[in-house]
Write an enzyme that holds these catalytic residues in place. Sequence first.
Site, mmCIF file in Angstrom:
data_model
loop_
_atom_site.group_PDB
_atom_site.id
_atom_site.type_symbol
_atom_site.label_atom_id
_atom_site.label_comp_id
_atom_site.label_asym_id
_atom_site.label_seq_id
_atom_site.Cartn_x
_atom_site.Cartn_y
_atom_site.Cartn_z
ATOM 1 N N ALA A 71 0.835 -1.202 0.000
ATOM 2 C CA ALA A 71 0.000 0.000 0.000
ATOM 3 C C ALA A 71 0.870 1.254 0.000
ATOM 4 C CB ALA A 71 -0.906 -0.001 1.232
ATOM 5 N N GLY A 116 0.835 -5.647 0.600
ATOM 6 C CA GLY A 116 -0.061 -5.772 -0.554
ATOM 7 C C GLY A 116 0.636 -6.253 -1.808
ATOM 8 N N GLU A 119 0.612 -9.850 -1.481
ATOM 9 C CA GLU A 119 -0.775 -10.303 -1.641
ATOM 10 C C GLU A 119 -1.187 -10.353 -3.113
ATOM 11 O OE1 GLU A 119 -3.140 -9.122 2.363
ATOM 12 O OE2 GLU A 119 -2.205 -7.448 1.312
ATOM 13 N N GLU A 139 2.293 -6.085 7.831
ATOM 14 C CA GLU A 139 1.251 -5.125 8.207
ATOM 15 C C GLU A 139 1.124 -4.862 9.701
ATOM 16 O OE1 GLU A 139 -0.088 -6.406 4.069
ATOM 17 O OE2 GLU A 139 0.952 -7.315 5.771
#
Length: 265
Positions: A71, A116, A119, A139
């Site tokens: 992110a 992310g 991910e 995270e």
Amino acid sequence: MGDEQRYGEYVAVRRHGHVVELVLDRPKAMNAVSSEMARSIAAACAALGEDPDARVVVLTSTHERAFCVGADLKERNSFSDAELRRQRPTTRASYTGVLELPMPTVAAVHGFALGGGFELALSCDMIVADPTAVVGLPEVSVGVIPGGGGTQLLPRRVGAARAAELIFSARRVEAAEARELGLVDLLVAEGEARTEALALGARIAANSPVGLRAAKRALRLGHGLDLRAGLEVEDAAWRTVAFSGDRAEGVAAFNEKRKPQWPGE
């Protein structure tokens, strides 16, 4: 590189025959996923999902030292709570966009694939990495949790306890250990992740597009079901291919000792 189509400033789609490269292209920010980039990823995936010519999608990065660092925390830092809440469906749509692509998907990871970024790779069916790869879900170290599917995709890949250790510790895992733990699937020579992922994509794309999509559906829908229910999922998927043009062509080509020309329907 075949023809290139842009989705906003940060995402490109390049075609290599039936293999389509989905390119993360925000090099100045190591592909940190901003709201704009998230929208572009979702839009590109929506278009590819409808594209009968796309038989395999390979997710790559233009940055020399990173696949994607997750992110965009600089953008995130400027948000009010209301803006963060509003952004959530946008970011979520980018991860599910990749996850729900109906054809086989391969991620080509070099350098950092964190949060992310990892991910996005986990949302693909297979991950090809080179020795520079560093993966992880850090995270909890910044006060959040993986929110792009990490808490669900990682245990499905490596088991509950291993996923818990990686998520709770927030640690970064280098390529050799990542391969050993099953966080990545193929380890290739340095600088070769993209080339090898595209080559794997080409080998996959030589097969029946109807068969590939049905096999993916059976694999995904059957995961986590008990065996009997899973076999029903498989049977339903088999029925969608059994009466297809691809099956007729596949059997004919086999008998005529020639390469199949898949109608893709």
